[in-house]
Design a protein around this motif. Structure first.
Motif, PDB file in Angstrom:
ATOM      1  N   GLU A  79       0.841  -1.205   0.000  1.00 53.59           N
ATOM      2  CA  GLU A  79       0.000   0.000   0.000  1.00 53.59           C
ATOM      3  C   GLU A  79       0.875   1.254   0.000  1.00 53.59           C
TER       4      GLU A  79
ATOM      5  N   ASP B  48      -0.095   5.223  -0.409  1.00 54.07           N
ATOM      6  CA  ASP B  48      -0.659   6.066   0.643  1.00 54.07           C
ATOM      7  C   ASP B  48       0.395   6.720   1.518  1.00 54.07           C
TER       8      ASP B  48
ATOM      9  N   GLN C 264      -6.198   3.212  -5.466  1.00 55.21           N
ATOM     10  CA  GLN C 264      -6.636   3.007  -4.094  1.00 55.21           C
ATOM     11  C   GLN C 264      -5.986   3.992  -3.130  1.00 55.21           C
TER      12      GLN C 264
ATOM     13  N   THR D 141      -5.818   6.858  -0.723  1.00 50.20           N
ATOM     14  CA  THR D 141      -6.884   7.472   0.066  1.00 50.20           C
ATOM     15  C   THR D 141      -6.395   8.566   1.008  1.00 50.20           C
TER      16      THR D 141
ATOM     17  N   LYS E 122      -8.498  -1.740   3.497  1.00 51.76           N
ATOM     18  CA  LYS E 122      -7.489  -1.889   2.444  1.00 51.76           C
ATOM     19  C   LYS E 122      -6.607  -3.108   2.678  1.00 51.76           C
TER      20      LYS E 122
ATOM     21  N   ARG F  12     -11.668   5.688  -1.560  1.00 52.40           N
ATOM     22  CA  ARG F  12     -11.950   4.783  -0.441  1.00 52.40           C
ATOM     23  C   ARG F  12     -13.069   3.808  -0.817  1.00 52.40           C
TER      24      ARG F  12
ATOM     25  N   VAL G 133     -11.814   1.032  -2.967  1.00 47.65           N
ATOM     26  CA  VAL G 133     -11.159   0.016  -2.145  1.00 47.65           C
ATOM     27  C   VAL G 133     -12.201  -0.916  -1.533  1.00 47.65           C
TER      28      VAL G 133
ATOM     29  N   ARG H  53     -13.213  -5.626  -2.134  1.00 51.64           N
ATOM     30  CA  ARG H  53     -12.753  -6.568  -1.101  1.00 51.64           C
ATOM     31  C   ARG H  53     -13.418  -7.929  -1.229  1.00 51.64           C
TER      32      ARG H  53
END
Length: 661
Positions: free
Chosen positions: A446, A449, A475, A477, A609, A634, A637, A641
């Motif tokens: 990730e 971010d 993704q 955020t 996430k 968000r 994301v 899932r």
């Protein structure tokens, strides 16, 4: 015939498990007493304990998952079983070859166009730890269609932590996994493409291939939060790798959780702050106004002020602050020793060290090159407007300086309440004062971010090694989310890193992925739309309801009738209400430091996430979008899932991009 084949393969499995048990018992029987001293004994015992742990046999995990019948004429066996670790019998005959061994590469890469010396590839199907099926794939050009066992393994419902994917690694994933240790790889991965699993398996591959080097330098996995780390925690141990640090950026930089305005955090996380804090540190080095007078007995030795200024000027900014201070003391002492020698004395290194530690030298150091901590430097920077202006120069505007300056300064750096953004600045300053230890390899998940300053902090920890950078620009955020991977690699100190893209998904059903991808033009317009191999007909249900929270229990009850885990993902503020609505249904509310043991999890949107659930229920998407500036990202994301079904409950209008045409 199939029955006889299964019997033979089950016999090989039983023999392999027995051999693994014997290997484990042999490792357990070894003693560390042979080592000479107590310290060596402790080190050897630790290594033996790790060896025993690495040889653990998990009854529900297949010991091997594939077989290669080779056609090449060489010294290798005609038949090779590919599994999670190497297993040999008492005669050292290999019964299972580790999936990371060079010969195992053919299991993932061989095809009709390039059979790589393989005539037949066989996959095995398991239920629990029992071998129940097999599937043969001739590599002579005959097209047999997609592998049923491979598809079933990918689509198998999941419960608990993340599983390894050694049995299902695809050729493009395998290329990334087996990239050389000296290469930094950046993986742009759409949801469901397995980028996290690829990163973990690359770590396992490198530890296998470069065991001696990485056992010294170390491998570190950096995830977005502890819940994510708990989710992936069993992958590497299942592959026999038990000695890998797994942490978060917060775990590296320290727990500084004081709240802060996102606008302030964005400025503090900007790459320009690196130069600001560098100046702030070196502004503490002042121009010497006096020389040094050292007295020994009746003899007096003076280093003139102009000579001291030359020494300080020659060192300032050319070394780290801490070693520079120590070097200044030695340079001053050396100047004194030169005078001693001119007077016929014969001083040695002990005399020079004594001069360097003397009161006159220490007094000059404290005045000209004071000993500092990162907290002292940052405290002055954020509490003194004039000092901040001097350190900023033209890097920060007057408005930006005013924004990050503390409104109510703390009494001292000891009472200051540091924020997460401050933690990265403190680490930057610490790296300017003393060298930060480096790992051999870093896996960062990730990564989109992370702020520039956080990336710089991680870069210092792979300064002499390499990295695997994982993420999805769509993704992102945080207010400072990356817009390009080149920028991320530059901040990480790995500008030559190779960027590769995974767009073909294996986990998220196509119907769900296509629905979520409607958000991409507004979230990440430059990215290609992801594709999924799984059609997933009927996997998506979008339901308008009078009250989204009140509708959650019924949706959960429907999902409980199917196999697999259930994640109820809602805006953070709605978590208490949703948990209350589920009273009577066993469930756990996912927190930053927990994963929960119930089948049903209520998940705050900000923690979703990197996690996956068989069945995902999203309540009120509009609330998720409205909760933060990058709300659409968000929501993207959250919607991705699901690996079996997605149910969207909404009383408010859906975001325009998701509205049913």
């Amino acid at each position: 015939m199939p029955g006889h084949v299964l019997d033979a393969e089950r016999a090989h499995l039983a023999a392999s498990r027995a051999a693994l048990k014997a290997m484990r018992e042999h490792a357990r029987s070894l003693s560390a007493d042979a080592a000479g001293d107590w310290v060596s004994q402790q080190i050897l015992q630790s290594l033996l304990d790790q060896r025993v742990a690495a040889l653990a046999d998990h009854p529900d995990t297949p010991l091997f998952f594939g077989r290669l019948d080779r056609s090449a004429a060489d010294d290798l066996p005609d038949t090779i079983y590919v599994g999670r670790r190497h297993v040999h019998d008492e005669s050292s005959r290999p019964l299972v070859i580790d999936w990371r061994a060079p010969v195992s590469r053919a299991f993932y890469q061989a095809g009709p166009a390039d059979p790589m010396g393989v005539a037949l590839r066989r996959r095995f199907g398991y239920k629990g730890g029992e071998l129940t099926a097999y599937e043969d794939e001739p590599l002579d050009g005959r097209r047999l269609g997609p592998s049923r066992l491979l598809t079933e393994e990918i689509e198998r419902p999941r419960t608990g932590p993340m599983r390894d994917i050694v049995a299902t690694i695809q050729p493009d994933q395998d290329e990334i996994v087996r990239a050389d240790l000296g290469v930094t790889v950046c993986v742009q991965g759409a949801p469901g493409t397995g980028k996290t699993a690829v990163g973990l398996h690359r770590a396992a591959y490198l530890l296998f291939t470069h065991r001696e080097r990485l056992s010294r330098a170390g491998v570190m996995i950096v995830g977005p939060n502890r819940a994510f780390l708990a989710y992936i925690s069993s992958v590497l141990p299942a592959l026999g790798e038990v000695r890998v640090d797994q942490t978060t950026v917060t775990g590296i930089l320290g727990e500084h959780a004081h709240p802060e305005d996102p606008a302030v955090a964005a400025i503090k996380g900007d790459a320009r702050m690196a130069e600001v804090v560098r100046r702030a540190l070196w502004l503490h080095v002042t121009k010497p106004e006096e020389g040094v007078l050292f007295t020994k007995g009746i003899n007096r030795y003076r280093v003139a002020d102009h000579e001291v200024r030359e020494i300080v000027a020659g060192l300032r900014g050319t070394t780290r602050y801490g070693p520079g201070r120590a070097t200044l003391a030695q340079r001053l002492a050396h100047a004194v020793l030169i005078q001693m020698e001119r007077r016929g004395e014969s001083p040695d290194d002990r005399v020079q060290d004594a001069v360097a530690r003397s009161k006159p030298v220490k007094a000059l150091l404290d005045a000209v090159w004071p000993k500092l901590t990162p907290e002292q430097v940052l405290f002055r920077l954020l509490s003194d407007a004039a000092f901040l202006a001097r350190a900023s120069r033209s890097d920060l505007s007057a408005e930006e300086q005013e924004l990050i300056l503390w409104r109510k300064p703390y009494k001292s750096h000891r009472s200051a309440k540091w924020t997460a953004a401050d933690a990265a600045l403190l680490d930057e300053i610490a790296g300017l004062i003393e060298r930060t230890p480096s790992h051999g390899h870093l896996v960062v998940d990730e990564a989109q971010d992370l702020s520039a300053m956080q990336l710089r902090a991680l870069g210092r920890r792979c300064r002499t090694g390499s990295a695997t950078v994982l993420g999805d620009l769509a993704q992102g955020t945080t207010p400072w989310s990356a817009r390009s991977w080149k920028t991320v690699l530059d901040h990480l100190g790995q500008p030559s890193g190779e960027v590769t893209e995974l767009t073909l998904g294996f986990r998220v059903p196509r119907e769900v992925l296509d629905f979520a991808a409607r958000l991409l033009p507004s979230v990440a317009p430059d990215l290609a739309a992801p594709r999924s191999l799984r059609p997933g007909a009927g996997s998506l249900s979008v339901r308008p309801v009078p009250d989204a929270v009140a509708a959650v229990p019924e949706a959960v009850r429907q999902a409980l009738g199917r196999e697999g885990s259930i994640g109820v993902i809602v805006a953070d503020a709605a978590v208490p209400a949703v948990s209350a609505a589920l009273e009577g249904v066993p469930h756990t509310v996912l927190g930053p430091d927990s994963t929960g043991e119930d089948r049903v999890l209520v998940v705050p949107a900000t923690l979703a996430k990197g996690l996956e659930y068989d069945h995902v229920i999203v309540a009120e998407p509009a609330d998720i979008v409205a909760a933060e500036d990058r709300g659409p990202a968000r929501l993207y994301v959250v919607l991705t899932r699901a690996v079996t079904s997605l149910t969207v409950l909404h009383a408010r209008d859906l975001p325009a991009e998701l509205a049913v045409p």
